[in-house]
Design a protein around this motif. Structure first.
Motif, short mmCIF file in Angstrom:
data_model
loop_
_atom_site.label_atom_id
_atom_site.label_comp_id
_atom_site.label_asym_id
_atom_site.label_seq_id
_atom_site.Cartn_x
_atom_site.Cartn_y
_atom_site.Cartn_z
N SER A 355 -36.52 115.17 100.22
CA SER A 355 -35.73 114.73 99.07
C SER A 355 -35.33 115.95 98.24
CB SER A 355 -36.51 113.70 98.24
OG SER A 355 -36.81 112.57 99.04
N TYR A 407 -39.77 115.88 108.38
CA TYR A 407 -39.75 114.77 107.42
C TYR A 407 -38.99 113.62 108.06
CZ TYR A 407 -38.73 112.09 103.17
OH TYR A 407 -38.63 111.09 102.24
N ASN A 410 -40.13 108.62 105.50
CA ASN A 410 -40.91 108.85 104.28
C ASN A 410 -42.27 109.49 104.56
OD1 ASN A 410 -39.02 107.77 102.40
ND2 ASN A 410 -39.65 105.71 102.95
N ARG A 411 -42.32 110.30 105.59
CA ARG A 411 -43.57 110.98 105.94
C ARG A 411 -43.30 112.44 106.28
NH1 ARG A 411 -43.95 105.71 107.37
NH2 ARG A 411 -45.98 104.68 107.02
N ASN A 431 -47.82 110.54 103.55
CA ASN A 431 -46.84 109.52 103.17
C ASN A 431 -46.29 109.89 101.80
OD1 ASN A 431 -45.69 107.05 102.05
ND2 ASN A 431 -46.67 105.98 103.75
N THR A 432 -45.04 110.35 101.77
CA THR A 432 -44.46 110.84 100.52
C THR A 432 -44.11 109.71 99.56
OG1 THR A 432 -42.24 110.86 101.51
CG2 THR A 432 -43.53 112.89 101.65
N ALA A 433 -43.85 108.51 100.08
CA ALA A 433 -43.53 107.38 99.21
C ALA A 433 -44.75 106.92 98.44
CB ALA A 433 -42.95 106.23 100.03
#
Length: 616
Positions: A355, A407, A410-411, A431-433
């Motif tokens: 992101s 990436y 969402n990981r 897990n970035t979310a």
């Protein structure tokens, strides 16, 4: 001596996990974890609801671009209006792979043609060939419908969809150094390109018997060095020289941004950032290069395109930002500023944009660019991976440079070599979310690539050390998976969770076990196993082996009459009273194969608040 409790009898107390959103926290003390954290996860993922599920597996995509010898190499997806190919370098050889997974190996890098023209003898020409050492890391970037390769090993190469060849320069200008005399007409001619290509064309102007200029109409291609310019005509004495700016030798760390290619030099130029001309990879002017922070004893390890005309430049112990203004004429207009003077990136492939952030592997864990900016120059903040620092500490530091990341979904997938391994053997998943670690997976990946074959959407490809390429099934929705999706290239894998150490909100008293309960969600496994481990146990104690937790479901189409299942959830309870007293207990639940989904794990015990005084 009795502990004081106001109740008549020891009350039944409870502990457990009703949500797993905290993920793995193996780097912390096991009895001090948060209510939603666990000690260990293997081959598991976190659902948005907070449940645990076995991760999906992989299928073979290409099994023919392989080698019995382990290698590093590189991999990248290539797409144009006419081509869709996955490109890979394995054991030093270049392969192109089509949508069906069929690979074609290109010839080795060798001289293939030698010829002469009217004015001079060409030196060697090359085409359709590539080879490097098996241990060489190859960086790729697509630009102007070609895929460019940089490997710190000599010449710059590109792939055009059918052949791979060396990228040379072109004649940018011809300067008349001696005008000569007696000319009424003249023609300037250049010797042929030494990397294969086309001969340039010029317009030569004459005035007053002298050659006054040579204008480049077409600079040609394939020049590693400036050609010799010969002026022919009915006069004599005219001399001219050509200017070329071919790609520097030994480029590495290649990216495409701001309509240019950017790369880093090697050897004595390990801290030099180079740029091609705008939309022209045949011109690499010396004025379009800078030395980042001088030769400060460190070296550039990664470069990542960032938003607003910026490139983030990583060294092993420092991080810099290079801003390239859109109206910049030369590198003198670039603006270099330091982001961190106390941490950097130790593995090229791990610096990945996530992101608006960039995550990267430093010498003490996974770090965030945004957090590094927030740190001052005299302190270093805590890495994102501090909570799983035991996994980070298992990395083989002698081979850490082969670590790589991607990436996807969402990981942040970080592939690392652990213990004595010199190739990547473990996948650490963040897990970035949810801002939580999903533990480790047993996939072995030396490179990742995202493909879009047949416009099917983004698909994650993984290449192991021998070149085998597999496709990760993470693009499938949970409702769309079947039991066949939970194997890696046909081979089953174990998944498990180990809970925190439950103390039932009483870290002091010994406990008499009462029972535990596990609630499973929609699962396919028919071989789940439940273990307990008390603080008095040396290892795991099996309590419920070979458990069938497969959910009964009714799938369309079906034949009437049919019976609807009552539930897809299974509750498993088991007695703990037969086990001796303990102070702490954790529960491990594993599945030897297939999908296991867990909603919650609960346990009950009676604290023994009256104990005879004894000598410990």
């Amino acid at each position: 001596m009795p502990y004081f409790v106001d109740a008549t009898d020891d009350v039944l107390t409870f502990d457990g996990i009703r949500s797993f959103l905290g993920g793995q926290a193996s780097g912390l003390q096991s009895d001090l974890l948060a209510e939603n954290q666990v000690q260990q996860l293997q081959n598991m993922t976190l659902s948005p609801k907070g449940n645990l599920e076995t991760r999906v597996g992989t299928t073979n995509f290409c099994t023919t671009a392989t080698s019995a010898v382990g290698s590093v190499g590189g991999m990248r997806y290539y797409e144009t209006s006419t081509n869709e190919q996955l490109l890979t370098v394995t054991n030093g050889r270049f392969f192109s792979i089509d949508t069906n997974g069929t690979s074609t190996m290109q010839p080795i890098d060798a001289t293939w043609l030698q010829s002469t023209n009217t004015w001079d003898s060409y030196s060697q020409q090359w085409a359709n060939g590539y080879s490097v050492l098996s241990t060489t890391e190859v960086s790729m970037a697509q630009f102007n419908d070609k895929m460019y390769l940089a490997d710190a090993d000599g010449d710059f190469h590109f792939w055009n969809g059918s052949i791979i060849t060396r990228q040379g320069g072109k004649v940018r200008a011809v300067t008349v150094t001696t005008a000569g005399t007696g000319y009424t007409s003249a023609t300037a001619i250049a010797t042929g390109p030494n990397l294969g290509g086309t001969v340039p064309t010029f317009i030569t102007t004459v005035a007053g018997g002298a050659v006054t200029g040579v204008t480049v109409v077409d600079g040609g291609s394939g020049y590693l060095t400036a050609p010799t310019i010969t002026i022919i005509g009915n006069g004599s004495g005219a001399v001219a020289t050509a200017t070329v700016s071919p790609p520097p030798q030994g480029l590495r760390l290649l990216i495409n941004t701001e309509n240019r290619l950017f790369a880093v030099g090697s050897g004595a130029y390990r801290n030099t950032l180079y740029a091609s001309d705008i939309l022209d990879p045949s011109i690499w002017d010396a004025t379009n290069s800078i030395v980042v922070n001088g030769d400060d004893g460190d070296e550039i390890t990664a470069i990542v395109p960032y938003y607003k005309n910026r490139i983030i430049v990583f060294k092993k112990r420092r991080v810099f930002q290079v801003e390239v203004p859109s109206d910049a004429v030369t590198a003198a207009d670039w603006i270099v500023s330091i982001i961190s003077n106390n941490t950097g990136c130790v593995a090229t492939g791990t610096a990945v944009q996530v992101s608006s952030d960039i995550l990267f592997l430093s010498d003490n864990g996974i770090r965030s660019l945004v957090r590094s900016v927030a740190d001052d120059f005299s302190s270093v903040g805590i890495p994102i991976s501090e909570i799983v620092k035991d996994v980070i500490q298992s990395i083989n530091t002698q081979a850490i440079a082969v670590s790589t990341a991607m990436y996807y979904d969402n990981r942040y997938f970080l592939s690392i070599p652990t213990e004595a391994n010199d190739t990547n053997d473990t996948l650490l998943v963040y897990n970035t979310a949810l801002g939580a670690f999903e533990g480790t997976w047993t996939l072995k990946a030396m490179q990742f690539a995202l493909t879009n074959f047949n416009a099917e959407g983004s698909r994650l490809m993984l290449k192991n050390t021998t070149g085998l390429i597999s496709k990760y099934a993470g693009f499938k929705s949970p409702a769309g998976t079947t039991s066949s999706d939970y194997v890696d290239s046909g081979t089953a894998y174990e998944s498990f969770v180990r809970t925190k150490d439950f103390d039932f909100n009483d870290p002091f008293s010994l406990k008499y076990g009462s029972h535990f309960e596990v609630v499973f969600d929609n699962s396919f496994s028919n071989d789940a196993n439940i273990f307990i481990q008390r603080d008095v146990d040396v290892g795991d104690v099996s309590v419920v082996p070979n458990l069938n937790i497969a959910s009964s479901t009714l799938t369309l189409e079906f034949t009437l009459p049919a019976v609807l299942p009552s539930s897809v959830k299974k509750k498993i309870a088991n007695d703990l009273r037969k086990y001796e007293k303990w102070r702490l207990i954790n529960i491990k639940i594993s599945s030897s194969a297939n999908k296991m989904a867990i909603r919650q794990i609960m346990a009950a015990a009676n604290p023994d608040t009256i104990e005879i005084q004894k000598t410990i």
